[in-house]
Design a protein around this motif. Structure first.
Motif, PDB file in Angstrom:
ATOM      1  N   ALA A 119      45.749 -39.440 112.731  1.00 17.95           N
ATOM      2  CA  ALA A 119      46.287 -39.137 111.408  1.00 17.95           C
ATOM      3  C   ALA A 119      45.967 -40.229 110.397  1.00 17.95           C
ATOM      4  O   ALA A 119      45.785 -39.955 109.210  1.00 17.95           O
ATOM      5  CB  ALA A 119      47.797 -38.921 111.493  1.00 17.95           C
ATOM      6  N   SER A 120      45.880 -41.483 110.847  1.00 18.03           N
ATOM      7  CA  SER A 120      45.635 -42.590 109.922  1.00 18.03           C
ATOM      8  C   SER A 120      44.159 -42.898 109.732  1.00 18.03           C
ATOM      9  O   SER A 120      43.692 -43.052 108.606  1.00 18.03           O
ATOM     10  CB  SER A 120      46.351 -43.859 110.416  1.00 18.03           C
ATOM     11  N   LEU A 121      43.414 -43.012 110.832  1.00 18.42           N
ATOM     12  CA  LEU A 121      42.030 -43.477 110.745  1.00 18.42           C
ATOM     13  C   LEU A 121      41.008 -42.434 111.178  1.00 18.42           C
ATOM     14  O   LEU A 121      39.811 -42.690 111.141  1.00 18.42           O
ATOM     15  CB  LEU A 121      41.856 -44.752 111.577  1.00 18.42           C
ATOM     16  N   GLY A 122      41.468 -41.261 111.614  1.00 21.39           N
ATOM     17  CA  GLY A 122      40.556 -40.187 111.982  1.00 21.39           C
ATOM     18  C   GLY A 122      40.109 -40.204 113.429  1.00 21.39           C
ATOM     19  O   GLY A 122      39.618 -39.199 113.932  1.00 21.39           O
ATOM     20  N   LEU A 123      40.256 -41.332 114.115  1.00 26.35           N
ATOM     21  CA  LEU A 123      39.848 -41.480 115.506  1.00 26.35           C
ATOM     22  C   LEU A 123      40.990 -42.110 116.297  1.00 26.35           C
ATOM     23  O   LEU A 123      41.934 -42.647 115.721  1.00 26.35           O
ATOM     24  CB  LEU A 123      38.594 -42.356 115.618  1.00 26.35           C
ATOM     25  N   THR A 124      40.872 -42.078 117.625  1.00 29.63           N
ATOM     26  CA  THR A 124      41.929 -42.626 118.469  1.00 29.63           C
ATOM     27  C   THR A 124      41.355 -43.305 119.704  1.00 29.63           C
ATOM     28  O   THR A 124      40.351 -42.851 120.271  1.00 29.63           O
ATOM     29  CB  THR A 124      42.916 -41.525 118.914  1.00 29.63           C
ATOM     30  N   GLY A 125      42.022 -44.368 120.134  1.00 23.70           N
ATOM     31  CA  GLY A 125      41.611 -45.065 121.342  1.00 23.70           C
ATOM     32  C   GLY A 125      41.784 -44.237 122.593  1.00 23.70           C
ATOM     33  O   GLY A 125      41.049 -44.413 123.566  1.00 23.70           O
ATOM     34  N   SER A 126      42.749 -43.321 122.602  1.00 18.83           N
ATOM     35  CA  SER A 126      43.000 -42.563 123.828  1.00 18.83           C
ATOM     36  C   SER A 126      41.927 -41.513 124.099  1.00 18.83           C
ATOM     37  O   SER A 126      41.897 -40.927 125.179  1.00 18.83           O
ATOM     38  CB  SER A 126      44.380 -41.894 123.775  1.00 18.83           C
ATOM     39  N   ALA A 129      46.364 -40.148 131.492  1.00 13.59           N
ATOM     40  CA  ALA A 129      46.724 -38.824 132.004  1.00 13.59           C
ATOM     41  C   ALA A 129      48.241 -38.635 132.005  1.00 13.59           C
ATOM     42  O   ALA A 129      48.756 -37.586 131.583  1.00 13.59           O
ATOM     43  CB  ALA A 129      46.159 -38.639 133.408  1.00 13.59           C
ATOM     44  N   ARG A 130      48.961 -39.653 132.442  1.00 13.89           N
ATOM     45  CA  ARG A 130      50.419 -39.536 132.535  1.00 13.89           C
ATOM     46  C   ARG A 130      51.068 -39.465 131.162  1.00 13.89           C
ATOM     47  O   ARG A 130      51.926 -38.610 130.907  1.00 13.89           O
ATOM     48  CB  ARG A 130      50.984 -40.727 133.318  1.00 13.89           C
ATOM     49  N   ILE A 131      50.660 -40.360 130.249  1.00 11.21           N
ATOM     50  CA  ILE A 131      51.345 -40.457 128.963  1.00 11.21           C
ATOM     51  C   ILE A 131      50.897 -39.370 127.990  1.00 11.21           C
ATOM     52  O   ILE A 131      51.720 -38.746 127.314  1.00 11.21           O
ATOM     53  CB  ILE A 131      51.138 -41.859 128.359  1.00 11.21           C
ATOM     54  N   VAL A 132      49.600 -39.121 127.909  1.00 10.75           N
ATOM     55  CA  VAL A 132      49.095 -38.168 126.921  1.00 10.75           C
ATOM     56  C   VAL A 132      49.175 -36.731 127.424  1.00 10.75           C
ATOM     57  O   VAL A 132      49.536 -35.817 126.677  1.00 10.75           O
ATOM     58  CB  VAL A 132      47.649 -38.522 126.523  1.00 10.75           C
ATOM     59  N   TYR A 133      48.857 -36.529 128.714  1.00 12.77           N
ATOM     60  CA  TYR A 133      48.792 -35.166 129.248  1.00 12.77           C
ATOM     61  C   TYR A 133      49.969 -34.803 130.146  1.00 12.77           C
ATOM     62  O   TYR A 133      50.070 -33.670 130.609  1.00 12.77           O
ATOM     63  CB  TYR A 133      47.473 -34.970 130.000  1.00 12.77           C
ATOM     64  N   GLY A 134      50.863 -35.760 130.419  1.00 11.42           N
ATOM     65  CA  GLY A 134      52.121 -35.451 131.078  1.00 11.42           C
ATOM     66  C   GLY A 134      52.116 -35.447 132.586  1.00 11.42           C
ATOM     67  O   GLY A 134      53.169 -35.304 133.208  1.00 11.42           O
ATOM     68  N   ARG A 135      50.969 -35.612 133.220  1.00 11.86           N
ATOM     69  CA  ARG A 135      50.917 -35.625 134.678  1.00 11.86           C
ATOM     70  C   ARG A 135      49.589 -36.235 135.110  1.00 11.86           C
ATOM     71  O   ARG A 135      48.657 -36.355 134.303  1.00 11.86           O
ATOM     72  CB  ARG A 135      51.060 -34.215 135.249  1.00 11.86           C
ATOM     73  N   VAL A 136      49.514 -36.603 136.375  1.00  5.26           N
ATOM     74  CA  VAL A 136      48.281 -37.154 136.930  1.00  5.26           C
ATOM     75  C   VAL A 136      47.804 -36.236 138.043  1.00  5.26           C
ATOM     76  O   VAL A 136      48.435 -36.134 139.103  1.00  5.26           O
ATOM     77  CB  VAL A 136      48.494 -38.582 137.478  1.00  5.26           C
ATOM     78  N   ASP A 137      46.722 -35.524 137.796  1.00  4.95           N
ATOM     79  CA  ASP A 137      46.083 -34.687 138.806  1.00  4.95           C
ATOM     80  C   ASP A 137      44.599 -34.608 138.460  1.00  4.95           C
ATOM     81  O   ASP A 137      44.135 -35.253 137.512  1.00  4.95           O
ATOM     82  CB  ASP A 137      46.734 -33.300 138.894  1.00  4.95           C
ATOM     83  N   ASP A 138      43.853 -33.840 139.224  1.00  6.74           N
ATOM     84  CA  ASP A 138      42.407 -33.787 139.002  1.00  6.74           C
ATOM     85  C   ASP A 138      42.066 -33.317 137.591  1.00  6.74           C
ATOM     86  O   ASP A 138      41.146 -33.847 136.947  1.00  6.74           O
ATOM     87  CB  ASP A 138      41.748 -32.867 140.032  1.00  6.74           C
ATOM     88  N   GLU A 139      42.817 -32.337 137.093  1.00  2.16           N
ATOM     89  CA  GLU A 139      42.520 -31.807 135.759  1.00  2.16           C
ATOM     90  C   GLU A 139      42.763 -32.855 134.679  1.00  2.16           C
ATOM     91  O   GLU A 139      41.901 -33.098 133.822  1.00  2.16           O
ATOM     92  CB  GLU A 139      43.369 -30.573 135.471  1.00  2.16           C
ATOM     93  N   THR A 140      43.938 -33.491 134.706  1.00  4.08           N
ATOM     94  CA  THR A 140      44.250 -34.454 133.648  1.00  4.08           C
ATOM     95  C   THR A 140      43.446 -35.740 133.794  1.00  4.08           C
ATOM     96  O   THR A 140      43.134 -36.394 132.793  1.00  4.08           O
ATOM     97  CB  THR A 140      45.751 -34.779 133.625  1.00  4.08           C
ATOM     98  N   MET A 141      43.088 -36.110 135.021  1.00  2.00           N
ATOM     99  CA  MET A 141      42.215 -37.277 135.191  1.00  2.00           C
ATOM    100  C   MET A 141      40.844 -36.999 134.578  1.00  2.00           C
ATOM    101  O   MET A 141      40.219 -37.885 133.989  1.00  2.00           O
ATOM    102  CB  MET A 141      42.077 -37.633 136.663  1.00  2.00           C
ATOM    103  N   GLY A 142      40.382 -35.767 134.698  1.00  2.00           N
ATOM    104  CA  GLY A 142      39.132 -35.404 134.049  1.00  2.00           C
ATOM    105  C   GLY A 142      39.244 -35.488 132.540  1.00  2.00           C
ATOM    106  O   GLY A 142      38.367 -36.035 131.859  1.00  2.00           O
ATOM    107  N   LEU A 143      40.342 -34.958 131.995  1.00  2.00           N
ATOM    108  CA  LEU A 143      40.553 -35.018 130.550  1.00  2.00           C
ATOM    109  C   LEU A 143      40.641 -36.462 130.063  1.00  2.00           C
ATOM    110  O   LEU A 143      40.086 -36.821 129.016  1.00  2.00           O
ATOM    111  CB  LEU A 143      41.839 -34.270 130.184  1.00  2.00           C
ATOM    112  N   ALA A 144      41.341 -37.292 130.826  1.00  2.51           N
ATOM    113  CA  ALA A 144      41.548 -38.678 130.412  1.00  2.51           C
ATOM    114  C   ALA A 144      40.285 -39.515 130.513  1.00  2.51           C
ATOM    115  O   ALA A 144      40.135 -40.508 129.794  1.00  2.51           O
ATOM    116  CB  ALA A 144      42.654 -39.308 131.255  1.00  2.51           C
ATOM    117  N   SER A 145      39.386 -39.146 131.402  1.00  2.00           N
ATOM    118  CA  SER A 145      38.220 -39.994 131.662  1.00  2.00           C
ATOM    119  C   SER A 145      36.976 -39.571 130.892  1.00  2.00           C
ATOM    120  O   SER A 145      35.978 -40.287 130.913  1.00  2.00           O
ATOM    121  CB  SER A 145      37.909 -40.000 133.163  1.00  2.00           C
TER     122      SER A 145
END
Length: 529
Positions: A351-358, A465-481
């Motif tokens: 919202a502030s700079l258009g990009l995010t570290g996560s 994965a835990r903080i942004v996507y709410g859980r740690v599993d194969d799907e969210t690890m893929g999203l996070a990485s």
């Protein structure tokens, strides 16, 4: 590996440059020559009173204050009292509490800038620094220094936001860090011959970290290449001085307390590693952009929310312990000192700079996109920022000097007929134009024990994965990485942000890589279209 200088082993130190825990502090044996000091604040204006606090092995300490630059300008040389004083074991958190040794009123003729303070006795010297903001604007551009990140990484005395001597067993990072202590070696002046962070280790081998190896072998802070004036802002400022681009200077701490700080300036420059921001800093930056201001950001890793004490001397960030320990959980959860992209804040980084570290984070080191191009692949070569570079669609900007590296910021995007666009639901409050991008990741790739990373590993990907996507599993690890870093223009309200989302952009200025320099000139001095 043995330690040198004034470094000591922390709890559980294994002697390894990467996994070991060591830090710089006073030697209790004051027969050993030593002189240390700090200022009573981080930032001042002409007419303010500045106090020096310190300890030394000698009765008198030679102090030199100089405005840093291509040719540092000495503004004061004097001798001040020295002598021994107790240093609390938790000085990183509570401050050193050393006696005041000297006091001065800052003269009106001292120009805005970063000032180094050298404390010297025969056989030893140490460097501190403070920032002088202008009494009134003297330049079109304000250089906003990433002092929140300086504070987070400073490990003098044993604790910072990454490792420390706190907690019930004295082995946890510090959620609170104090400014009332020296800056660690390497934060004020870049060590001669020191490597920067990006490094591609041979494939199928355990990754090396040459900057950490150098630090431990030479008595330098382990975090010298991650933050501080010397690593990012200083080489950027020297390049601007060489180019004849005038700058005024202020800190994120100034922005936190002063809603009008940015308003007199046509453009605001941010460079390097600005990982830590308070809610108030974002409020004041957002208002500036909404009102028509221009932010030129050549930096990466917009990530954590922090809080500052009323006197601006203590910074708080509970990070991944926030949900369990941060008092904000019992009150206003939007102020939780965790990721900006944590669901509780309701204020995504984009919202502030258009990009995010996560959506970005690591590139060019460890096993994190370490064998990537090192630059940004370009998709919109007709953008005004690329004027005069000669680069076209599909060319790579900055690969020769590895400007895409260390930590980067990106955004979820989708491709349409060969062009990237921000994906729906990205948290933007305006229009984002993606100019260039390259892959990044939070996961250190490994094929087995022979090339397994001992520093980053899986931890950061699991945390995202835990903080942004709410859980740690194969799907969210893929999203996070699976992430990226972008060059983008973000139009919001009547203003705009040009965001080259990489900590290492300054490497292109250090190397004098012509296209990188041209983009920087366009953004700082040209017409934004």
């Amino acid at each position: 590996m043995s330690l040198c200088g004034f470094f000591v082993a922390g709890p559980g130190d294994d002697g390894d440059p990467v996994t070991g825990f060591y830090y710089e502090t006073v030697d209790a044996d004051f027969a050993r020559p030593q002189a240390w000091g700090y200022t009573d604040h981080l930032t001042y204006a002409p007419g303010d009173t500045l106090a020096l606090h310190g300890v030394a092995s000698a009765a008198r300490v030679q102090v030199t204050i100089a405005r840093d630059g291509l040719v540092p300008e000495t503004v004061l040389e004097t001798a001040i009292p020295g002598g021994f004083a107790f240093t609390p074991p938790d000085c990183s958190v509570t401050g050193c509490g050393w006696p005041e040794r000297h006091r001065l009123t800052i003269p009106a003729e001292w120009k805005s800038g970063v000032y180094t303070v050298t404390f010297a006795v025969p056989g030893h010297e140490s460097r501190h620094m403070f920032v002088l903001r202008p009494a009134r604007p003297a330049a079109r551009i304000l250089f906003l220094l990433a002092t929140g990140t300086w504070c987070a990484y400073n490990d003098w005395g044993g604790s910072n936001h990454y490792q420390g001597l706190t907690g019930p067993h004295g082995i946890e990072f510090a959620a609170e860090v104090s400014l009332l202590r020296p800056w660690a070696s390497g934060f004020v002046r870049w060590p001669e011959g020191a490597p920067r962070i990006p490094h591609a280790s041979p494939l199928l081998s355990r990754p090396r970290y040459p900057h950490m190896e150098f630090a431990r072998a030479n008595g330098i802070s382990k975090k010298y290449a991650s933050s501080g004036w010397a690593a990012f802002e200083r080489p950027f400022a020297l390049w601007c001085e060489r180019e004849g681009i005038a700058l005024d200077y202020a800190t994120q701490h100034d922005l936190h307390r002063d809603p009008g700080l940015l308003l007199p300036y046509e453009r605001v420059l941010i460079a390097g590693h600005d990982e830590y921001w308070t809610w108030e800093m974002r409020d004041h930056l957002d208002a500036y952009v909404e009102g028509g201001g221009r932010v030129a950001r050549f930096g990466g890793n917009f990530f954590w929310q922090t809080r500052l004490s009323a006197d601006l001397r203590t910074q708080t960030c509970f990070k991944y312990r926030a949900e369990a320990e941060d008092p904000a959980m019992r009150g206003d959860r939007t102020r939780l000192t965790s990721y900006w992209d944590h669901p509780f804040t309701g204020r995504p980084a984009t919202a502030s700079l258009g990009l995010t570290g996560s959506m970005g984070v690591y590139a060019g080191w460890s096993r994190c996109a370490a064998h990537g191009s090192g630059g940004f692949a370009l998709y919109r070569p007709d953008h005004w920022s690329l004027s005069g570079t000669g680069l076209g669609y599909g060319d790579v900007l900055g690969a020769a000097s590895k400007v895409f590296g260390y930590e980067v910021d990106g955004i979820d995007y989708e491709m349409r007929k060969g062009l990237p666009f921000a994906a729906p639901g990205s948290g933007l409050r305006g229009e984002l134009t993606i100019i260039g991008l390259s892959p990044a990741t939070t996961l250190a790739h490994s094929t087995g024990p022979h090339d397994e990373d001992r520093f980053i590993g899986r931890y950061d990907a699991e945390e995202v994965a835990r903080i942004v996507y709410g859980r740690v599993d194969d799907e969210t690890m893929g999203l996070a990485s699976r992430g990226n870093g972008c060059i983008a223009e973000y139009r919001r309200g009547r203003g705009a942000v040009f965001n080259a989302g990489s900590c290492e952009w300054v490497a292109g200025l250090i190397a004098r890589e012509r296209p990188v320099e041209q983009v920087t000139r366009n953004v700082l001095t040209g017409d934004w279209g």
